[in-house]
Design a protein around this motif. Sequence first.
Motif, PDB file in Angstrom:
ATOM      1  N   VAL A   1       5.999  18.406   2.024  1.00 55.15           N
ATOM      2  CA  VAL A   1       4.840  17.203   1.781  1.00 55.15           C
ATOM      3  C   VAL A   1       5.629  16.492   1.026  1.00 55.15           C
ATOM      4  O   VAL A   1       5.305  16.495   0.225  1.00 55.15           O
TER       5      VAL A   1
ATOM      6  N   ALA B   1      -8.696  17.035   3.053  1.00 54.45           N
ATOM      7  CA  ALA B   1      -9.129  17.468   4.815  1.00 54.45           C
ATOM      8  C   ALA B   1      -7.543  17.768   5.683  1.00 54.45           C
ATOM      9  O   ALA B   1      -7.812  19.106   6.067  1.00 54.45           O
ATOM     10  N   GLU B   2      -6.678  16.511   5.584  1.00 56.65           N
ATOM     11  CA  GLU B   2      -5.650  17.202   6.481  1.00 56.65           C
ATOM     12  C   GLU B   2      -5.158  17.696   6.748  1.00 56.65           C
ATOM     13  O   GLU B   2      -4.366  19.023   6.404  1.00 56.65           O
ATOM     14  N   LEU B   3      -4.763  18.195   5.140  1.00 55.06           N
ATOM     15  CA  LEU B   3      -3.896  19.114   3.895  1.00 55.06           C
ATOM     16  C   LEU B   3      -4.647  20.374   4.077  1.00 55.06           C
ATOM     17  O   LEU B   3      -3.626  21.457   4.186  1.00 55.06           O
ATOM     18  N   ASP B   4      -5.825  20.634   3.899  1.00 53.81           N
ATOM     19  CA  ASP B   4      -6.872  21.816   4.305  1.00 53.81           C
ATOM     20  C   ASP B   4      -6.160  21.741   5.906  1.00 53.81           C
ATOM     21  O   ASP B   4      -6.400  23.350   5.737  1.00 53.81           O
ATOM     22  N   ARG B   5      -6.458  21.301   6.514  1.00 51.19           N
ATOM     23  CA  ARG B   5      -6.310  21.737   8.089  1.00 51.19           C
ATOM     24  C   ARG B   5      -5.572  22.697   8.090  1.00 51.19           C
ATOM     25  O   ARG B   5      -5.165  23.958   9.509  1.00 51.19           O
ATOM     26  N   ARG B   6      -3.886  21.928   7.838  1.00 51.66           N
ATOM     27  CA  ARG B   6      -2.541  22.293   8.086  1.00 51.66           C
ATOM     28  C   ARG B   6      -2.424  23.720   7.321  1.00 51.66           C
ATOM     29  O   ARG B   6      -1.943  24.739   7.137  1.00 51.66           O
TER      30      ARG B   6
ATOM     31  N   VAL C   1       5.674  17.700   7.318  1.00 48.46           N
ATOM     32  CA  VAL C   1       4.572  16.892   7.433  1.00 48.46           C
ATOM     33  C   VAL C   1       4.447  15.816   6.635  1.00 48.46           C
ATOM     34  O   VAL C   1       4.370  15.973   5.649  1.00 48.46           O
ATOM     35  N   THR C   2       3.202  14.941   7.484  1.00 42.83           N
ATOM     36  CA  THR C   2       3.037  14.104   6.471  1.00 42.83           C
ATOM     37  C   THR C   2       0.876  14.328   7.070  1.00 42.83           C
ATOM     38  O   THR C   2       0.721  14.907   7.369  1.00 42.83           O
ATOM     39  N   VAL C   3       0.503  13.481   5.834  1.00 39.66           N
ATOM     40  CA  VAL C   3      -1.144  14.543   5.562  1.00 39.66           C
ATOM     41  C   VAL C   3      -2.309  12.888   4.980  1.00 39.66           C
ATOM     42  O   VAL C   3      -1.431  11.929   4.280  1.00 39.66           O
ATOM     43  N   ALA C   4      -2.554  12.632   5.770  1.00 43.98           N
ATOM     44  CA  ALA C   4      -3.494  11.276   5.181  1.00 43.98           C
ATOM     45  C   ALA C   4      -4.253  11.897   3.803  1.00 43.98           C
ATOM     46  O   ALA C   4      -4.876  10.609   3.682  1.00 43.98           O
ATOM     47  N   ASP C   5      -4.874  12.459   4.312  1.00 46.96           N
ATOM     48  CA  ASP C   5      -6.206  12.616   3.696  1.00 46.96           C
ATOM     49  C   ASP C   5      -6.180  14.481   3.378  1.00 46.96           C
ATOM     50  O   ASP C   5      -5.068  15.405   3.432  1.00 46.96           O
TER      51      ASP C   5
END
Length: 349
Positions: free
Chosen positions: A45, A30-35, A24-28
């Motif tokens: 990642v 917060a997105e890592l946390d959600r995933r 997966v790719t994460v922008a920040d």
Amino acid sequence: MRWWRDGTGRCVADLAALPPVPEVTVADAAELDRRMRAADRPFVVRGLVSDWPLVEAGRRSAAEARAYLLRHRRDMPFTVSVGTGETGGRLFYDDAMGMNFRVMRAGLPEIFAKIDAVEGQAEAPTIYLGSVDMQQYFEGLHEANHVPLGDRQALASIWIGTQTRIAAHNDFPENLACVAVGRRRFTVFPREQFANLYLGPVDHTPAGRAVSMVDFHAPDFEKHPRFREALAHAQVAELEAGDALYMPSMWWHHVEGLASFNVLVNYWWRETPRWLGQPQDALNHAMMAIRDLPADEKAHWRALFDHYVFENGDAVTAHIPEGARSVLAPMTPETAGKMRAFLLRALSR
């Protein structure tokens, strides 16, 4: 999955040919946390920690990475595991079910000097520092090299060593593993594959968790036939420096350090409060107190466990006044403390 026979006729596995763990790719953050909160299976990642100073030092050379770590070390002895060159980096049991490595204490400069001396040698001894608390053993290393994890109370550990093979095991906490130096291969299995991994003892282990007795590089399918079924559910993550792997609680993982010098930083955390205790402790006690009872008594205790623990329906407490339910009510830090004290008194008799 590809196999071939080596010179001794053993079946040898190409673990890299297993299906890959999804990326997966994460922008920040917060997105890592959600995933991570939404995930029920591992994911990779790429480049998550590629900007760490430790990663940058390791890209220049293994010696630069060791120098960087030495600049941050605290002046205290480290625990190190040392195996012979014949083990091929596999830290495991010996033929007598002792350990095929020695555990010693030494300063980090002394340990790194030994790694310097054997680096590049054929059949070099295995040198491995596992699960070192970054903040306890290093000054400023965590602050300069960390993943922001929000409100999680995560334990940050560092793993340092030569080429290694760590037998498949699982961990109760959730896990974010970040490769800082070298390369790592994780072979992962869903939780329910435990019976197909042929686990060893729970109280006599190489590093605190029961491990698979299967040699993943040369599996013996006559001795471990169900391992074929485990492999049908396995995935592999090949990680370079800067990459990270998220693993949910209790997923099984076989871990290999593939370079001559490897450093991994991982974060463990629980979504449940720490005061709830360790489920493994309950399992261990049940093996001692229940497993060897007569069959009819075991069946009764199974029913009690279902009633009080696994089903835990309204019938457990509906007939008890709400203020008098004690540990049968939803657990709090106070009632957990009372239960822990009760258990300690009972176990000390």
